[in-house]
Design a protein around this motif. Structure first.
Motif, PDB file in Angstrom:
ATOM      1  N   LEU A 133       0.836  -1.195   0.000  1.00  0.00           N
ATOM      2  CA  LEU A 133       0.000   0.000   0.000  1.00  0.00           C
ATOM      3  C   LEU A 133       0.874   1.249   0.000  1.00  0.00           C
ATOM      4  CD1 LEU A 133      -2.888   1.129   0.179  1.00  0.00           C
ATOM      5  CD2 LEU A 133      -2.623   1.101   2.656  1.00  0.00           C
ATOM      6  N   LEU A 134       0.711   2.075  -1.030  1.00  0.00           N
ATOM      7  CA  LEU A 134       1.479   3.318  -1.124  1.00  0.00           C
ATOM      8  C   LEU A 134       0.739   4.493  -0.512  1.00  0.00           C
ATOM      9  CD1 LEU A 134       2.852   3.281  -4.781  1.00  0.00           C
ATOM     10  CD2 LEU A 134       4.099   2.815  -2.681  1.00  0.00           C
ATOM     11  N   ARG A 135      -0.557   4.593  -0.819  1.00  0.00           N
ATOM     12  CA  ARG A 135      -1.289   5.787  -0.439  1.00  0.00           C
ATOM     13  C   ARG A 135      -2.774   5.496  -0.354  1.00  0.00           C
ATOM     14  NH1 ARG A 135       1.784   8.958   1.179  1.00  0.00           N
ATOM     15  NH2 ARG A 135       2.931   9.526  -0.651  1.00  0.00           N
ATOM     16  N   VAL A 136      -3.440   6.176   0.560  1.00  0.00           N
ATOM     17  CA  VAL A 136      -4.900   6.148   0.668  1.00  0.00           C
ATOM     18  C   VAL A 136      -5.372   7.581   0.500  1.00  0.00           C
ATOM     19  CG1 VAL A 136      -6.884   5.642   2.148  1.00  0.00           C
ATOM     20  CG2 VAL A 136      -4.839   4.196   2.269  1.00  0.00           C
ATOM     21  N   LEU A 137      -6.318   7.776  -0.423  1.00  0.00           N
ATOM     22  CA  LEU A 137      -6.888   9.103  -0.651  1.00  0.00           C
ATOM     23  C   LEU A 137      -8.382   9.036  -0.416  1.00  0.00           C
ATOM     24  CD1 LEU A 137      -4.599   8.740  -3.298  1.00  0.00           C
ATOM     25  CD2 LEU A 137      -4.839  11.164  -2.838  1.00  0.00           C
ATOM     26  N   ARG A 138      -8.929  10.105   0.143  1.00  0.00           N
ATOM     27  CA  ARG A 138     -10.359  10.144   0.463  1.00  0.00           C
ATOM     28  C   ARG A 138     -10.988  11.437  -0.022  1.00  0.00           C
ATOM     29  NH1 ARG A 138     -11.498   6.104   4.058  1.00  0.00           N
ATOM     30  NH2 ARG A 138      -9.748   5.304   5.248  1.00  0.00           N
ATOM     31  N   ARG A 139     -12.266  11.305  -0.398  1.00  0.00           N
ATOM     32  CA  ARG A 139     -13.121  12.460  -0.698  1.00  0.00           C
ATOM     33  C   ARG A 139     -14.490  12.070  -0.196  1.00  0.00           C
ATOM     34  NH1 ARG A 139     -14.206  13.845  -6.788  1.00  0.00           N
ATOM     35  NH2 ARG A 139     -15.573  12.075  -6.519  1.00  0.00           N
ATOM     36  N   ALA A 140     -14.915  12.728   0.860  1.00  0.00           N
ATOM     37  CA  ALA A 140     -16.172  12.376   1.538  1.00  0.00           C
ATOM     38  C   ALA A 140     -16.125  10.890   1.885  1.00  0.00           C
ATOM     39  CB  ALA A 140     -17.366  12.741   0.673  1.00  0.00           C
ATOM     40  N   GLU A 141     -17.081  10.111   1.396  1.00  0.00           N
ATOM     41  CA  GLU A 141     -17.106   8.681   1.706  1.00  0.00           C
ATOM     42  C   GLU A 141     -16.325   7.842   0.701  1.00  0.00           C
ATOM     43  OE1 GLU A 141     -18.428   7.411   4.537  1.00  0.00           O
ATOM     44  OE2 GLU A 141     -18.727   9.514   5.060  1.00  0.00           O
ATOM     45  N   ALA A 142     -15.834   8.450  -0.370  1.00  0.00           N
ATOM     46  CA  ALA A 142     -15.099   7.724  -1.405  1.00  0.00           C
ATOM     47  C   ALA A 142     -13.639   7.535  -0.986  1.00  0.00           C
ATOM     48  CB  ALA A 142     -15.163   8.465  -2.727  1.00  0.00           C
ATOM     49  N   THR A 143     -13.128   6.336  -1.214  1.00  0.00           N
ATOM     50  CA  THR A 143     -11.752   6.014  -0.869  1.00  0.00           C
ATOM     51  C   THR A 143     -11.052   5.392  -2.070  1.00  0.00           C
ATOM     52  OG1 THR A 143     -12.416   5.568   1.409  1.00  0.00           O
ATOM     53  CG2 THR A 143     -10.291   4.721   0.733  1.00  0.00           C
ATOM     54  N   VAL A 144      -9.787   5.759  -2.259  1.00  0.00           N
ATOM     55  CA  VAL A 144      -8.959   5.179  -3.316  1.00  0.00           C
ATOM     56  C   VAL A 144      -7.652   4.712  -2.674  1.00  0.00           C
ATOM     57  CG1 VAL A 144      -7.720   5.616  -5.464  1.00  0.00           C
ATOM     58  CG2 VAL A 144      -9.946   6.694  -5.078  1.00  0.00           C
ATOM     59  N   HIS A 145      -7.255   3.477  -2.984  1.00  0.00           N
ATOM     60  CA  HIS A 145      -5.998   2.913  -2.497  1.00  0.00           C
ATOM     61  C   HIS A 145      -5.054   2.727  -3.682  1.00  0.00           C
ATOM     62  CE1 HIS A 145      -8.866   1.716   0.620  1.00  0.00           C
ATOM     63  NE2 HIS A 145      -7.833   1.654   1.437  1.00  0.00           N
ATOM     64  N   LEU A 146      -3.810   3.169  -3.531  1.00  0.00           N
ATOM     65  CA  LEU A 146      -2.779   2.941  -4.536  1.00  0.00           C
ATOM     66  C   LEU A 146      -1.842   1.862  -3.987  1.00  0.00           C
ATOM     67  CD1 LEU A 146      -1.838   6.619  -5.502  1.00  0.00           C
ATOM     68  CD2 LEU A 146      -3.595   5.151  -6.485  1.00  0.00           C
ATOM     69  N   VAL A 147      -1.703   0.767  -4.744  1.00  0.00           N
ATOM     70  CA  VAL A 147      -0.905  -0.374  -4.298  1.00  0.00           C
ATOM     71  C   VAL A 147       0.141  -0.691  -5.362  1.00  0.00           C
ATOM     72  CG1 VAL A 147      -0.983  -2.810  -3.628  1.00  0.00           C
ATOM     73  CG2 VAL A 147      -2.878  -1.298  -3.004  1.00  0.00           C
ATOM     74  N   ARG A 148       1.386  -0.836  -4.929  1.00  0.00           N
ATOM     75  CA  ARG A 148       2.478  -1.164  -5.846  1.00  0.00           C
ATOM     76  C   ARG A 148       3.016  -2.555  -5.502  1.00  0.00           C
ATOM     77  NH1 ARG A 148       7.391   2.821  -5.820  1.00  0.00           N
ATOM     78  NH2 ARG A 148       7.492   2.081  -3.696  1.00  0.00           N
ATOM     79  N   THR A 149       3.100  -3.420  -6.523  1.00  0.00           N
ATOM     80  CA  THR A 149       3.607  -4.775  -6.326  1.00  0.00           C
ATOM     81  C   THR A 149       4.532  -5.166  -7.481  1.00  0.00           C
ATOM     82  OG1 THR A 149       1.625  -5.659  -7.387  1.00  0.00           O
ATOM     83  CG2 THR A 149       1.627  -5.615  -4.986  1.00  0.00           C
ATOM     84  N   PRO A 150       5.521  -6.010  -7.198  1.00  0.00           N
ATOM     85  CA  PRO A 150       6.391  -6.475  -8.280  1.00  0.00           C
ATOM     86  C   PRO A 150       5.658  -7.507  -9.128  1.00  0.00           C
ATOM     87  CG  PRO A 150       7.033  -7.501  -6.212  1.00  0.00           C
ATOM     88  CD  PRO A 150       5.936  -6.514  -5.895  1.00  0.00           C
ATOM     89  N   THR A 151       6.047  -7.597 -10.399  1.00  0.00           N
ATOM     90  CA  THR A 151       5.465  -8.603 -11.284  1.00  0.00           C
ATOM     91  C   THR A 151       6.460  -9.747 -11.449  1.00  0.00           C
ATOM     92  OG1 THR A 151       6.372  -7.620 -13.297  1.00  0.00           O
ATOM     93  CG2 THR A 151       4.211  -6.814 -12.557  1.00  0.00           C
ATOM     94  N   ASP A 159      -8.151  -0.250 -11.492  1.00  0.00           N
ATOM     95  CA  ASP A 159      -7.359   0.041 -12.675  1.00  0.00           C
ATOM     96  C   ASP A 159      -5.926  -0.401 -12.405  1.00  0.00           C
ATOM     97  OD1 ASP A 159      -6.863   1.019 -15.208  1.00  0.00           O
ATOM     98  OD2 ASP A 159      -6.723   3.108 -14.579  1.00  0.00           O
ATOM     99  N   THR A 160      -5.264  -0.976 -13.406  1.00  0.00           N
ATOM    100  CA  THR A 160      -3.876  -1.395 -13.233  1.00  0.00           C
ATOM    101  C   THR A 160      -2.984  -0.716 -14.264  1.00  0.00           C
ATOM    102  OG1 THR A 160      -4.185  -3.325 -14.645  1.00  0.00           O
ATOM    103  CG2 THR A 160      -4.499  -3.653 -12.279  1.00  0.00           C
ATOM    104  N   HIS A 161      -1.756  -0.476 -13.856  1.00  0.00           N
ATOM    105  CA  HIS A 161      -0.746   0.139 -14.700  1.00  0.00           C
ATOM    106  C   HIS A 161       0.525  -0.695 -14.556  1.00  0.00           C
ATOM    107  CE1 HIS A 161      -3.274   3.785 -14.907  1.00  0.00           C
ATOM    108  NE2 HIS A 161      -3.533   3.502 -13.648  1.00  0.00           N
ATOM    109  N   ASP A 162       0.924  -1.382 -15.630  1.00  0.00           N
ATOM    110  CA  ASP A 162       2.161  -2.157 -15.611  1.00  0.00           C
ATOM    111  C   ASP A 162       3.317  -1.262 -16.026  1.00  0.00           C
ATOM    112  OD1 ASP A 162       1.015  -4.539 -14.743  1.00  0.00           O
ATOM    113  OD2 ASP A 162       0.486  -5.134 -16.775  1.00  0.00           O
ATOM    114  N   CYS A 163       4.395  -1.309 -15.242  1.00  0.00           N
ATOM    115  CA  CYS A 163       5.543  -0.451 -15.460  1.00  0.00           C
ATOM    116  C   CYS A 163       6.812  -1.290 -15.543  1.00  0.00           C
ATOM    117  CB  CYS A 163       5.672   0.548 -14.302  1.00  0.00           C
ATOM    118  SG  CYS A 163       4.190   1.536 -14.020  1.00  0.00           S
ATOM    119  N   PRO A 164       7.792  -0.846 -16.325  1.00  0.00           N
ATOM    120  CA  PRO A 164       9.011  -1.633 -16.490  1.00  0.00           C
ATOM    121  C   PRO A 164       9.931  -1.624 -15.265  1.00  0.00           C
ATOM    122  CG  PRO A 164       9.203   0.426 -17.696  1.00  0.00           C
ATOM    123  CD  PRO A 164       7.790   0.346 -17.170  1.00  0.00           C
ATOM    124  N   ASP A 165       9.803  -0.594 -14.411  1.00  0.00           N
ATOM    125  CA  ASP A 165      10.689  -0.498 -13.245  1.00  0.00           C
ATOM    126  C   ASP A 165      10.009   0.298 -12.134  1.00  0.00           C
ATOM    127  OD1 ASP A 165      11.112   2.332 -13.830  1.00  0.00           O
ATOM    128  OD2 ASP A 165      12.494   1.667 -15.393  1.00  0.00           O
TER     129      ASP A 165
END
Length: 87
Positions: free
Chosen positions: A18-36, A53-59
């Motif tokens: 878990l990198l970050r948790v962002l909130r707006r009122a009752e809405a929550t977004v979690h950003l998670v980074r994992t190795p492939t 949503d997923t974003h694959d990155c080379p590094d």
């Protein structure tokens, strides 16, 4: 549902989980980074709601840059970093 990931350090010394948790009122977004298995990194955005949503990155550097872009977009939409976020 967001997976229960404790921040860990990969063999390359990069924090993962878990990198970050962002909130707006009752809405929550979690950003998670994992190795492939291929040696890259994946940024997964959980939320708001059931959206995922997923974003694959080379590094790790590219993944961190993408995470920052996503965070900035969310902040522009009124989301704020959760004060309880330890990342």
């Amino acid at each position: 549902m967001v997976p229960a990931l404790a921040p860990e350090t990969s063999p390359a010394g990069v924090a993962e989980g878990l990198l970050r948790v962002l909130r707006r009122a009752e809405a929550t977004v979690h950003l998670v980074r994992t190795p492939t298995p291929e040696g890259g990194w994946r940024l997964t955005v959980f939320g708001p709601g059931n959206h995922q949503d997923t974003h694959d990155c080379p590094d790790a550097r590219t993944c961190s840059a993408r995470a920052l872009e996503v965070e900035q977009q969310l902040c522009a939409q009124g989301y704020q970093t959760d004060a309880r976020d330890a990342a």
